[in-house]
Motif scaffolding. Structure first.
Motif, PDB file in Angstrom:
ATOM      1  N   ALA A  49      -0.089  19.429  35.425  1.00 46.77           N
ATOM      2  CA  ALA A  49       0.832  17.889  34.924  1.00 46.77           C
ATOM      3  C   ALA A  49       2.115  18.768  34.819  1.00 46.77           C
ATOM      4  N   VAL A  50       2.482  17.907  34.390  1.00 51.99           N
ATOM      5  CA  VAL A  50       3.867  18.063  33.973  1.00 51.99           C
ATOM      6  C   VAL A  50       5.282  17.138  33.170  1.00 51.99           C
ATOM      7  N   ALA A  51       5.224  17.588  32.356  1.00 49.92           N
ATOM      8  CA  ALA A  51       5.882  16.197  30.960  1.00 49.92           C
ATOM      9  C   ALA A  51       6.904  15.494  31.359  1.00 49.92           C
ATOM     10  N   GLY A  52       6.895  14.751  30.399  1.00 49.53           N
ATOM     11  CA  GLY A  52       8.772  13.932  31.255  1.00 49.53           C
ATOM     12  C   GLY A  52       8.397  12.720  29.890  1.00 49.53           C
ATOM     13  N   ALA A  53      10.243  12.468  29.255  1.00 48.19           N
ATOM     14  CA  ALA A  53      10.671  11.225  28.590  1.00 48.19           C
ATOM     15  C   ALA A  53       9.388   9.951  28.633  1.00 48.19           C
ATOM     16  N   ASP A  54       9.085  10.658  30.251  1.00 51.67           N
ATOM     17  CA  ASP A  54       7.442   8.270  30.659  1.00 51.67           C
ATOM     18  C   ASP A  54       6.498   8.905  30.762  1.00 51.67           C
ATOM     19  N   GLY A  55       6.014   9.886  30.287  1.00 49.32           N
ATOM     20  CA  GLY A  55       4.497  10.455  30.714  1.00 49.32           C
ATOM     21  C   GLY A  55       4.417  11.166  31.287  1.00 49.32           C
ATOM     22  N   VAL A  56       2.952  12.111  31.008  1.00 47.30           N
ATOM     23  CA  VAL A  56       3.090  12.977  32.457  1.00 47.30           C
ATOM     24  C   VAL A  56       2.507  12.280  33.540  1.00 47.30           C
TER      25      VAL A  56
ATOM     26  N   ALA B  13     -14.777  11.439  37.941  1.00 46.25           N
ATOM     27  CA  ALA B  13     -14.144  10.948  37.562  1.00 46.25           C
ATOM     28  C   ALA B  13     -13.985  11.324  35.668  1.00 46.25           C
ATOM     29  N   ALA B  14     -16.027  11.799  35.188  1.00 42.96           N
ATOM     30  CA  ALA B  14     -15.856  12.356  34.378  1.00 42.96           C
ATOM     31  C   ALA B  14     -14.985  13.463  34.667  1.00 42.96           C
ATOM     32  N   ASP B  15     -14.513  14.020  35.517  1.00 41.75           N
ATOM     33  CA  ASP B  15     -13.847  15.482  35.440  1.00 41.75           C
ATOM     34  C   ASP B  15     -11.969  15.479  34.863  1.00 41.75           C
ATOM     35  N   GLY B  16     -11.917  13.967  36.270  1.00 38.21           N
ATOM     36  CA  GLY B  16     -10.750  13.518  35.631  1.00 38.21           C
ATOM     37  C   GLY B  16     -10.167  12.943  34.669  1.00 38.21           C
ATOM     38  N   ALA B  17     -10.646  12.287  33.431  1.00 39.57           N
ATOM     39  CA  ALA B  17     -11.189  12.005  32.161  1.00 39.57           C
ATOM     40  C   ALA B  17     -10.988  12.494  31.320  1.00 39.57           C
ATOM     41  N   ALA B  18     -11.280  13.918  31.595  1.00 42.23           N
ATOM     42  CA  ALA B  18     -11.158  15.174  30.683  1.00 42.23           C
ATOM     43  C   ALA B  18     -10.326  15.974  30.699  1.00 42.23           C
ATOM     44  N   LEU B  19      -9.716  16.006  31.985  1.00 42.52           N
ATOM     45  CA  LEU B  19      -8.416  16.996  32.320  1.00 42.52           C
ATOM     46  C   LEU B  19      -7.667  15.945  31.706  1.00 42.52           C
ATOM     47  N   ALA B  20      -7.848  14.124  31.943  1.00 42.45           N
ATOM     48  CA  ALA B  20      -6.166  14.315  31.194  1.00 42.45           C
ATOM     49  C   ALA B  20      -6.051  13.899  29.864  1.00 42.45           C
ATOM     50  N   ARG B  21      -7.048  13.218  28.908  1.00 45.74           N
ATOM     51  CA  ARG B  21      -7.433  13.432  27.905  1.00 45.74           C
ATOM     52  C   ARG B  21      -6.529  15.581  27.266  1.00 45.74           C
ATOM     53  N   GLU B  22      -7.016  15.875  28.010  1.00 47.20           N
ATOM     54  CA  GLU B  22      -6.697  17.674  27.515  1.00 47.20           C
ATOM     55  C   GLU B  22      -5.084  17.903  27.866  1.00 47.20           C
ATOM     56  N   ALA B  23      -4.859  17.610  28.930  1.00 47.57           N
ATOM     57  CA  ALA B  23      -3.533  17.507  29.144  1.00 47.57           C
ATOM     58  C   ALA B  23      -2.229  16.963  27.668  1.00 47.57           C
ATOM     59  N   ALA B  24      -3.163  14.622  28.186  1.00 45.42           N
ATOM     60  CA  ALA B  24      -1.475  14.146  27.468  1.00 45.42           C
ATOM     61  C   ALA B  24      -2.116  14.521  25.659  1.00 45.42           C
ATOM     62  N   ALA B  25      -2.928  15.192  25.200  1.00 40.07           N
ATOM     63  CA  ALA B  25      -3.357  15.904  23.925  1.00 40.07           C
ATOM     64  C   ALA B  25      -2.441  17.508  24.062  1.00 40.07           C
ATOM     65  N   LEU B  26      -2.039  18.115  25.098  1.00 39.04           N
ATOM     66  CA  LEU B  26      -1.357  19.452  25.068  1.00 39.04           C
ATOM     67  C   LEU B  26       0.540  18.922  25.443  1.00 39.04           C
ATOM     68  N   LEU B  27       0.601  17.654  26.020  1.00 40.85           N
ATOM     69  CA  LEU B  27       1.788  17.984  26.347  1.00 40.85           C
ATOM     70  C   LEU B  27       2.585  16.902  25.591  1.00 40.85           C
ATOM     71  N   GLY B  28       1.426  15.865  24.382  1.00 43.62           N
ATOM     72  CA  GLY B  28       1.883  15.248  23.736  1.00 43.62           C
ATOM     73  C   GLY B  28       2.124  13.474  24.573  1.00 43.62           C
ATOM     74  N   ALA B  29       1.691  13.710  26.225  1.00 47.51           N
ATOM     75  CA  ALA B  29       1.876  11.874  25.878  1.00 47.51           C
ATOM     76  C   ALA B  29       1.015  11.656  26.905  1.00 47.51           C
ATOM     77  N   PRO B  30       0.465  10.381  27.683  1.00 54.26           N
ATOM     78  CA  PRO B  30      -0.605   9.712  27.997  1.00 54.26           C
ATOM     79  C   PRO B  30       0.300  10.000  29.968  1.00 54.26           C
ATOM     80  N   VAL B  31      -0.855  10.647  30.427  1.00 55.25           N
ATOM     81  CA  VAL B  31      -0.662  10.520  32.388  1.00 55.25           C
ATOM     82  C   VAL B  31      -0.322   9.561  32.534  1.00 55.25           C
ATOM     83  N   THR B  32      -0.102   8.525  33.321  1.00 54.22           N
ATOM     84  CA  THR B  32       1.403   7.720  33.646  1.00 54.22           C
ATOM     85  C   THR B  32       1.276   7.433  35.397  1.00 54.22           C
TER      86      THR B  32
END
Length: 246
Positions: free
Chosen positions: A34-41, A50-69
């Motif tokens: 995951a890579v953070a940017g001002a426009d999202g992750v 899909a279950a793994d993808g959802a959990a990982l996206a939530r975790e990355a968003a929480a750690l980096l402060g932005a949603p996966v876009t």
């Protein structure tokens, strides 16, 4: 042990550079980044369901402060791509020809069948594979992405090599971070399946090293982060193994 238990999210995220995360998943030891940017992750690969993808996206968003876009799929093997179904709104990037491959019911069936061979329940694998028929932004050659806030990544199509559709992600910075997909593997010998092009693989690693440079951190598709010397050694081993030009 049941599949769901084997793939609980138990391993910690690593931070190889500011605003850059990676995680080794339990089970097959595949990498998600995951890579953070001002426009999202920007997420790099999505795990085996899909279950793994959802959990990982939530975790990355929480750690980096932005949603996966945005999501980059380094190659279309099930353990790297099937989590994409959890992110229907994210812009998906892949190698040239990947969209056509996954728009074909036969291509999606192959992904699901491979997952099932490795123990993923067939109904789940087929449902997750169905979501791969979606709009794709295809990388032809190289594509620079501005993630905002001064963060730029470079996507480069280096395949065919490990698969028919290999893309790498180079995160610019004082110490570049290169997400290699399965072009590089640290936790075992690189795997060459039916869709591999072994004779082209060493040249793909030459291009990878040129993109990252001698001081980069190279994040393999499976295993621990390595340096350029490791990649050069693996390139030489692959050339010997497959009798490719040295």
């Amino acid at each position: 042990m049941a599949y769901a238990e084997e793939h609980e999210t138990e391993h910690a995220w690593e931070r190889p550079a500011p605003g850059v995360l990676r995680r080794r998943l339990p089970g097959w030891d595949e990498t998600v980044g995951a890579v953070a940017g001002a426009d999202g992750v920007l997420m790099v690969d999505t795990g085996p369901s899909a279950a793994d993808g959802a959990a990982l996206a939530r975790e990355a968003a929480a750690l980096l402060g932005a949603p996966v876009t945005r999501v980059v799929v380094t190659h279309p093997h099930f353990d790297h791509v099937l989590g994409l179904g959890a992110l229907p709104a994210a812009e998906a990037y892949g190698a040239a020809g990947l969209g056509a491959l996954l728009a074909d019911p036969a291509g999606r069936a192959d992904v699901a069948a491979s997952a099932e061979e490795y123990g993923v329940p067939g109904e789940r694998a087929r449902a997750d594979a169905a979501a791969l028929d979606r709009p794709w932004r295809e990388v032809r050659g190289e594509l620079a992405l501005d993630l905002g806030g001064g963060r730029e990544v470079l996507l480069a199509d280096l395949g065919p090599a490990h698969s028919g559709h290999d893309v790498v992600v180079v995160v610019r910075g004082p110490v570049p971070v290169v997400f290699c997909g399965d072009l590089v593997e640290e936790s075992g010998e690189p795997q060459a399946g039916e869709d591999a092009h072994p004779a082209l693989w060493p040249a793909a690693l030459d291009r990878l090293l040129a993109l990252g440079g001698p001081d980069a951190l190279y994040v393999p598709g499976h295993g621990a982060v390595v340096d350029a010397a490791f990649v050069r050694a693996q390139r030489a081993a692959l050339a010997r193994r497959f009798a490719a030009p040295g």
